[in-house]
Write a protein that holds these residues in place. Structure first.
Motif, PDB file in Angstrom:
ATOM      1  N   GLU A  50       0.824  -1.207   0.000  1.00 30.17           N
ATOM      2  CA  GLU A  50       0.000   0.000   0.000  1.00 30.17           C
ATOM      3  C   GLU A  50       0.858   1.256   0.000  1.00 30.17           C
ATOM      4  O   GLU A  50       2.049   1.227   0.312  1.00 30.17           O
ATOM      5  CB  GLU A  50      -0.909   0.014   1.232  1.00 30.17           C
ATOM      6  N   ASP A  70       0.603   5.057   1.706  1.00 31.75           N
ATOM      7  CA  ASP A  70      -0.112   5.882   2.673  1.00 31.75           C
ATOM      8  C   ASP A  70      -0.302   7.276   2.082  1.00 31.75           C
ATOM      9  O   ASP A  70       0.662   8.023   1.925  1.00 31.75           O
ATOM     10  CB  ASP A  70       0.680   5.955   3.971  1.00 31.75           C
ATOM     11  N   TYR A  83       3.617  -0.920   3.766  1.00 32.48           N
ATOM     12  CA  TYR A  83       3.521   0.366   3.087  1.00 32.48           C
ATOM     13  C   TYR A  83       4.810   0.631   2.296  1.00 32.48           C
ATOM     14  O   TYR A  83       5.915   0.525   2.835  1.00 32.48           O
ATOM     15  CB  TYR A  83       3.277   1.501   4.087  1.00 32.48           C
TER      16      TYR A  83
END
Length: 312
Positions: A61, A63, A103
């Protein structure tokens, strides 16, 4: 190294004179013995885990609230997609946070390309850090991007040629067909405008030799002829008028002014001066205006390029 100053001489009566005496410097050199070991800083101790792991790109992912991550740029992702080779995909730098989620700190563009090309189950090598706070995540991003020496375009070109990249291999063959080579700086038979060579060469096969030969016909084989802005602009003119441009006439039009004067006029037309990419569009327009002078046949009139100059 220590320095001492000699006292001023005394006068006849045994007192110090009123005039300032010249300062004599005495230098004491400290010699280092050959057996003196070098002094190192203490090694910092950190028990937090750092390891390599293959992670599906669908689990990586970004952020959106993280200031330490750059904004996603679709043009850059598209460029990566054109030269995509998963065999040489470098590990992403990833932070595994306390909630167990991964992340991306560096590698979001290549990660997005991998996701689009191979799907969310494609496993990517990652260098994973655990237990970082936000400031440490930001420091890692800087270490991976800012705190490294940029590779020069000529070095990128040379290494890509060694790696056998098809585009660079084809471009290099086209340059050599003109009796030229690509290097870091321009000379009579060497083209130093590497970025312009790549930008023109990737537009279409056969364009680059036409550009180089036309420029040489206009001003001769000279270091100033292989100018970044000029090569881009001539590339725009020829590419946009591929089936009707007369290269001899184009060379004649270019020859009416020096490279320097062509560039000066284009810079005046560019808002805030611009760079080689943005200036190449008004320069191409000026070249076409000169080319079309006296032309009465509408079928032979060149058309000015439309759109962003960065495409040149």
């Amino acid at each position: 190294m220590a320095t001492t100053t000699a006292p001023a001489p005394k006068g006849a009566a045994g007192k110090r004179g009123t005039k300032t005496a010249p300062v004599r410097k005495v230098t004491v050199r400290r010699q280092r013995g050959k057996d003196v070991p070098p002094q190192y800083e203490p090694v910092p101790h950190d028990d937090r885990p750092v390891y390599y792991r293959k992670i599906p790109v669908g689990l990586l992912e970004v952020d959106p609230s993280l200031d330490s991550q750059r904004m996603f740029q679709r043009p850059w992702a598209n460029k990566l997609a054109k030269i995509w080779n998963p065999a040489v995909l470098l590990p992403a730098i990833v932070a595994r946070r306390s909630d167990g989620r991964y992340y991306v700190l560096d590698g979001q563009h290549s990660n997005q390309v991998a996701l689009e090309k191979h799907g969310p189950d494609f496993e990517r090598h990652c260098l994973v850090y655990e237990g970082l706070d936000i400031s440490e995540e930001a420091a890692l991003f800087l270490a991976a991007n800012r705190d490294r020496k940029a590779v020069k375009p000529a070095d990128n070109y040379r290494v890509a040629l060694k790696a056998g990249e098809p585009l660079v291999t084809r471009i290099d063959a086209e340059v050599r067909s003109c009796g030229l080579t690509v290097t870091g700086s321009s000379t009579v038979n060497q083209v130093g405008a590497v970025q312009a060579v790549m930008a023109v060469g990737e537009k279409r096969e056969g364009l680059l030799p036409k550009v180089l030969n036309t420029v040489a016909a206009a001003w001769g084989r000279d270091a100033s002829s292989w100018d970044n802005m000029v090569l881009r602009a001539v590339g725009l003119v020829i590419d946009n008028n591929w089936d009707k441009v007369d290269l001899d006439r184009l060379a004649k039009a270019l020859r009416k002014y020096t490279v320097r004067l062509w560039k000066t006029n284009a810079i005046r037309m560019t808002k805030s001066g611009g760079g080689s990419q943005s200036r190449s569009l008004p320069l191409a327009e000026n070249i076409i205006t000169e080319y079309n002078k006296g032309e009465t046949d509408p079928a032979k009139v060149l058309i000015a390029p439309v759109g962003r100059a960065s495409r040149a």
